[in-house]
Design a protein around this motif. Structure first.
Motif, PDB file in Angstrom:
ATOM      1  N   ALA B 316       1.100  -1.266   0.132  1.00 28.39           N
ATOM      2  CA  ALA B 316      -0.156  -0.064   0.000  1.00 28.39           C
ATOM      3  C   ALA B 316       0.810   1.272  -0.189  1.00 28.39           C
ATOM      4  CB  ALA B 316      -0.866   0.026   1.257  1.00 28.39           C
ATOM      5  N   MET B 318       1.044   5.030   0.706  1.00 25.47           N
ATOM      6  CA  MET B 318       0.083   5.888   1.676  1.00 25.47           C
ATOM      7  C   MET B 318       0.447   7.352   1.040  1.00 25.47           C
ATOM      8  SD  MET B 318      -0.645   3.933   5.005  1.00 25.47           S
ATOM      9  CE  MET B 318      -1.788   5.170   5.632  1.00 25.47           C
ATOM     10  N   ILE B 351      -3.664   4.617  -0.740  1.00 18.33           N
ATOM     11  CA  ILE B 351      -4.473   5.349   0.216  1.00 18.33           C
ATOM     12  C   ILE B 351      -4.168   6.771   0.438  1.00 18.33           C
ATOM     13  CG2 ILE B 351      -5.024   5.221   2.604  1.00 18.33           C
ATOM     14  CD1 ILE B 351      -4.681   2.004   2.043  1.00 18.33           C
ATOM     15  N   VAL B 368      -4.778  -1.083   7.307  1.00 23.05           N
ATOM     16  CA  VAL B 368      -4.300  -1.004   6.055  1.00 23.05           C
ATOM     17  C   VAL B 368      -3.464  -2.248   5.869  1.00 23.05           C
ATOM     18  CG1 VAL B 368      -2.532   0.058   4.367  1.00 23.05           C
ATOM     19  CG2 VAL B 368      -3.886   1.643   5.988  1.00 23.05           C
ATOM     20  N   ARG B 371      -5.672  -5.002   5.310  1.00 23.20           N
ATOM     21  CA  ARG B 371      -6.581  -5.268   3.950  1.00 23.20           C
ATOM     22  C   ARG B 371      -5.445  -5.698   3.253  1.00 23.20           C
ATOM     23  NH1 ARG B 371      -8.115   0.402   0.885  1.00 23.20           N
ATOM     24  NH2 ARG B 371      -8.247  -0.503  -1.232  1.00 23.20           N
ATOM     25  N   LEU B 388      -8.492   7.533   3.179  1.00 24.09           N
ATOM     26  CA  LEU B 388      -8.720   7.074   4.618  1.00 24.09           C
ATOM     27  C   LEU B 388      -8.681   8.217   5.666  1.00 24.09           C
ATOM     28  CD1 LEU B 388      -8.100   4.550   6.685  1.00 24.09           C
ATOM     29  CD2 LEU B 388      -6.089   5.204   6.754  1.00 24.09           C
TER      30      LEU B 388
END
Lengths: 194, 397
Positions: B316, B318, B351, B368, B371, B388
């Protein structure tokens, strides 16, 4: 003092009352004691009188966390009027304490804190400040009360470090140092733990 | 060496004092204001002999830096948010004139709506301006990065301006422990600024910033791009030299518990500290979580990042700025592009979080990772680009 690796404080004040300054000073002094520290403010609107929050983490090991503090060990309320608008005990740990600037006793103050069963401490920061500093600077008494109640720093060493720090901060107006030190000492004596 | 407690702004001002630059273009804007403010004390006390030029806007503070640097003087400034935006045109001028100015950018959300708190929308908007960008996790890194900036940018093989970035308020206004180097060590490390050519060199007078006709413009831009690529190696060289004086090691990015990581988060700045706590917690529970903190965003360490993520199952990114590409935030698009050349690519999502100072907690980051674990287990990627921490319409009601 709570037997924890890290002690967390949340300060509630209004812009202009010096809550942020007290928070920074606590970080400074704890740093001089060899602790790992964080002291940081959270600003809302930039104006006098607006509610502000400030935070301290004081620990034996470095904390890398940079979020706000949601579950503090201690809450310091520099302005009593915030009790009407801010959930000051929100997330406060059960074995922690709330310290409020007010002329009334912890017993009376408890009635205004529905849902909070833990320790309530009060101190008349305004009166102490007006008597010893000639003006209402509530942050110095509240800092002393926070240190006394939490035991996060040893009292005499805290006073000694503050004196040292004030010598730098007020190098151009040394006349204010004695009054501030007297304020700290008196506040540590007067804070009521209920 | 000296152990102190100070804020990020104070730390950068202290580094400035230790470096003693020739010129500062000074204009205040929250949350960077304290940097010129603290530095003005050093000037007034005679601790530095910097020419402190107070101006009427950021357009002018950057113009002062450009003119001074072109004349052969080491120039610095500090700004945030709308201040950086007002410099926009001049940022390109500084970079294309190959003037290695150093700018302390204290990141703050760019209007509108007006907001004083942290995200990267200001410096991300300047990411294509030709400036090297180095991001700090905390006050220590803000201090260290600023000291490394000049040896990077001023190197004859690079000659590019450097923006050192720290998170507004979270880093700039937070008092934390810091280890300061001795001033003579810093001055020796940074050295004198000795450009080969400059405006006022009488043996070889120089025009700076004239019209560039099509017959030359592209060559100049290619040179600029080559220097940006070369900056990666230079940044690592300077970091190695800095490790010797400080004991602190830096690279293009930091890998935290990545050796056997199956799930990784890529982000930058102070959130990395919070994410490290989340990684530690998940590791205790047996989840193979890891973190990559991007330190250098320009030049972007694409090949190195792809290698570091090659053995993960799901990643992920961010992004703490929106970007409005409709296709993910700026850190995500760079990362996804970098991963394209891998044979076996991990699942990758973006995200966007923390806009305008919206706080992020350890638990948010744990979610996160959860996920990512679900994506890897199910093989279902789900939505690639999400936000988010915002309230839903129902919450607001």
């Amino acid at each position: 003092m709570l037997n924890r690796d890290m002690v967390e404080f949340r300060w509630h004040g209004r812009g202009g009352q010096g809550a942020k300054m007290a928070c920074m000073l606590l970080a400074d002094v704890a740093g001089l004691e060899g602790k790992f520290v964080q002291g940081f403010p959270e600003y809302g609107p930039e104006r006098m009188g607006a509610p502000i929050t400030a935070y301290n983490r004081i620990s034996e090991k470095r904390s890398t966390v940079h979020s706000n503090i949601y579950y503090p060990d201690y809450v310091v309320v520099v302005d009593e009027s915030l009790l009407d608008s801010v959930d000051v005990t929100g997330g406060l740990k059960e074995d922690g304490a709330i310290i409020i600037n007010t002329p009334v006793s912890p017993l009376v103050m408890r009635e205004r804190l529905p849902g909070w069963a833990g320790t309530v401490c009060t101190i008349d920061a305004r009166r102490i400040s007006e008597e010893l500093l000639g003006r209402n600077f509530p942050n110095t008494p509240m800092l002393a009360a926070a240190v006394k109640v939490s035991g996060v720093l040893q009292a005499e060493r805290f006073i000694a470090h503050i004196e040292e720090s004030f010598k730098h901060k007020f190098a151009d107006k040394p006349q204010v140092i004695a009054g501030n030190i007297a304020t700290l000492k008196r506040s540590m004596e007067e804070v009521q733990i209920g | 060496m000296m152990n102190k407690c100070m804020s990020g702004n104070e730390a950068v001002a202290y580094a400035l004092m230790q470096i003693n630059p020739d010129v500062m273009g000074a204009f205040p804007i929250t949350p960077s204001t304290e940097i010129p403010e603290y530095f003005a004390n050093y000037v007034a006390n005679g601790q530095v002999n910097t020419e402190y030029v107070t101006v009427e806007s950021e357009h002018s503070s950057m113009s002062v830096c450009i003119a001074a640097q072109a004349a052969g003087a080491r120039s610095v400034c500090a700004t945030s948010s709308c201040g950086l935006a007002l410099m926009y045109e001049l940022l390109y001028v500084a970079a294309s004139c190959r003037l290695p100015i150093t700018l302390a950018c204290v990141n703050r959300a760019l209007s509108g709506p007006i907001n004083i708190n942290h995200d990267y929308s200001d410096s991300m908007g300047a990411r294509d301006a030709g400036w090297i960008q180095i991001y700090a996790e905390n006050n220590q890194e803000a201090y260290d990065n600023f000291i490394m900036a000049m040896p990077i940018g001023e190197s004859p093989s690079i000659r590019l301006p450097v923006m050192t970035c720290m998170d507004g308020f979270i880093t700039s206004h937070a008092v934390e422990n810091i280890e300061l180097l001795d001033t003579d060590v810093v001055r020796n490390f940074v050295g004198e600024y000795k450009p080969e050519n400059y405006l006022l060199k009488k043996e070889n007078p120089l025009a700076v910033g004239p019209y560039d006709i099509s017959a030359y413009y592209m060559e100049h831009k290619v040179q600029e791009a080559e220097s940006m690529k070369a900056a990666k190696a230079r940044i690592k060289e300077v970091a190695a030299r800095f490790a010797k004086i400080s004991g602190r090691s830096y690279s293009l990015f930091e890998e935290y518990r990545m050796e056997d990581a199956q799930y990784a988060i890529v982000l930058m700045g102070s959130t990395a500290g919070t994410a490290k706590a989340a990684v530690d917690k998940l590791r205790q529970e047996g989840v193979k979580a890891g973190l990559i903190k991007i330190r250098v965003f320009r030049p972007f360490p694409g090949e190195e990042l792809a290698q570091a993520l090659a053995n993960t199952r799901a990643v992920a990114v961010m992004d703490k700025s929106e970007g409005f590409s409709g296709n993910g935030g700026p850190l995500f698009t760079e990362t996804r592009s970098a991963l394209y050349d891998l044979k076996d690519r991990p699942y990758l999502i973006d995200i966007v979080f923390g806009l305008g100072g919206r706080d992020i907690k350890i638990e948010d980051i744990e979610k996160v990772f959860l996920r990512l674990a679900n994506i890897a287990a199910s093989g279902e990627l789900g939505p690639v680009y999400t936000h988010l921490g915002q309230r839903s319409k129902e919450d607001v009601k």
